[in-house]
Design a protein around this motif. Structure first.
Motif, PDB file in Angstrom:
ATOM      1  N   THR A  11       0.852  -1.189   0.000  1.00 46.19           N
ATOM      2  CA  THR A  11       0.000   0.000   0.000  1.00 46.19           C
ATOM      3  C   THR A  11       0.890   1.243   0.000  1.00 46.19           C
ATOM      4  O   THR A  11       2.021   1.207   0.474  1.00 46.19           O
ATOM      5  CB  THR A  11      -0.947   0.032   1.218  1.00 46.19           C
ATOM      6  OG1 THR A  11      -0.195   0.228   2.428  1.00 46.19           O
ATOM      7  CG2 THR A  11      -1.755  -1.252   1.313  1.00 46.19           C
ATOM      8  N   GLY A  12       0.364   2.314  -0.553  1.00 47.75           N
ATOM      9  CA  GLY A  12       1.227   3.480  -0.772  1.00 47.75           C
ATOM     10  C   GLY A  12       2.313   3.147  -1.763  1.00 47.75           C
ATOM     11  O   GLY A  12       3.430   3.656  -1.695  1.00 47.75           O
ATOM     12  N   ASP A  36      -2.756   2.118  -4.086  1.00 48.06           N
ATOM     13  CA  ASP A  36      -2.540   3.523  -3.745  1.00 48.06           C
ATOM     14  C   ASP A  36      -3.836   4.294  -4.007  1.00 48.06           C
ATOM     15  O   ASP A  36      -4.690   3.839  -4.774  1.00 48.06           O
ATOM     16  CB  ASP A  36      -1.402   4.098  -4.590  1.00 48.06           C
ATOM     17  CG  ASP A  36      -0.760   5.331  -3.980  1.00 48.06           C
ATOM     18  OD1 ASP A  36       0.292   5.194  -3.334  1.00 48.06           O
ATOM     19  OD2 ASP A  36      -1.334   6.434  -4.132  1.00 48.06           O
ATOM     20  N   ALA A  42      -0.238   4.630  -9.523  1.00 46.22           N
ATOM     21  CA  ALA A  42      -0.216   3.194  -9.231  1.00 46.22           C
ATOM     22  C   ALA A  42      -0.147   2.387 -10.520  1.00 46.22           C
ATOM     23  O   ALA A  42       0.618   1.414 -10.635  1.00 46.22           O
ATOM     24  CB  ALA A  42      -1.442   2.806  -8.417  1.00 46.22           C
ATOM     25  N   ALA A  86       1.102   2.850   3.351  1.00 49.36           N
ATOM     26  CA  ALA A  86       0.408   4.109   3.044  1.00 49.36           C
ATOM     27  C   ALA A  86       0.364   5.000   4.280  1.00 49.36           C
ATOM     28  O   ALA A  86       0.082   4.544   5.382  1.00 49.36           O
ATOM     29  CB  ALA A  86      -1.006   3.822   2.550  1.00 49.36           C
TER      30      ALA A  86
END
Length: 252
Positions: A11-12, A36, A42, A86
């Protein structure tokens, strides 16, 4: 490191530490899920990688996290690892406006940082763990921070969230270790990423932030990504509930 056949979620993953980790995981042979809130970025990172997929997710929305894992299950049928990375800071929420003292911090800023940085990690874990259990185990890395251990003035929300993620990491490690799931965290020091670039290179902060770092440089995203790759790999198969200080010696 050989991670061929493994499915890893980041994530992120569209920029900074997340994107660097996606690229290293792919180079090691993993199938990477680039998640993301920024769809275009992404997709751009995923397009660079073999057998990768991109997903749009707001980690502060538990339903979004559930949908993310459902999409992974549909495409790959399993999940071997996750990097819950994230995050935001007060600076990013305030869009560069001056940082207020804690007693004047707008409540919506406090809530936004906690929603993404702490609730978001829990929502991801809550969605990831059932698929990992079904897959026979796995490895999780959460992004904490130097500020999971110390703080700076006017960073109450970020500091509180990252201290929370540190405790959450230990709780998951204790609870799921017997079921073959390891959970660790990486605590980056001062990293030169799009999230921090405007602050750490500002004349009023740069020298202050560099002074306590024995290596006398800020970390690159790749510095942190290498630590994450190791924690996700079988080479770290006895590491559980730990935090890797990737801070250039700041806390030494």
């Amino acid at each position: 490191m050989d991670m061929c056949g493994e499915v890893i979620l980041v994530t992120g993953g569209a920029s900074g530490i997340g994107a660097a980790t996606c690229r290293l995981l792919a180079a090691a042979g993993a199938s990477v899920v680039v998640a993301d809130c920024n769809e275009a970025r992404a997709k751009g990172v995923a397009a660079e990688l073999p057998d990768a997929m991109s997903l749009v997710v707001d980690v502060s929305d538990a339903g979004d996290c559930e949908r993310m894992i459902a999409a992974i299950a549909e495409r790959y049928g399993k999940l071997d690892g996750a990097f819950n990375n994230a995050g935001i800071t007060e600076v990013s929420v305030l869009n560069g406006a001056p940082m207020p003292e804690s007693h004047a911090l707008p409540l919506d800023v406090w809530r936004k940082v906690l929603n993404v940085d702490l609730d978001g990690v829990f929502f991801c874990l809550r969605a990831e763990l059932p698929l990992m259990l079904k897959s026979g185990g796995g490895a999780i890395v959460n992004t904490t921070s130097l500020q999971a251990h110390i703080s700076y003035p006017r960073t109450a929300a970020y500091t509180a969230a990252k201290h929370g993620v540190l405790g959450l990491t230990k709780a998951i490690a204790k609870e799921y270790g017997e079921q073959g799931i390891r959970c660790n965290s990486v605590s980056p020091g001062v990293v030169d990423t799009p999230l921090t670039n405007g602050v750490i290179h500002a004349p009023e902060y740069r020298d202050m932030l560099l002074a306590p770092i024995p290596l006398k440089r800020f970390a690159t995203p790749e510095d942190i990504a290498r630590a994450v790759l190791w924690l996700l790999s079988d080479q770290a198969d006895y590491i559980n509930g730990a935090t890797i200080m990737a801070d250039g010696g700041y806390l030494a």
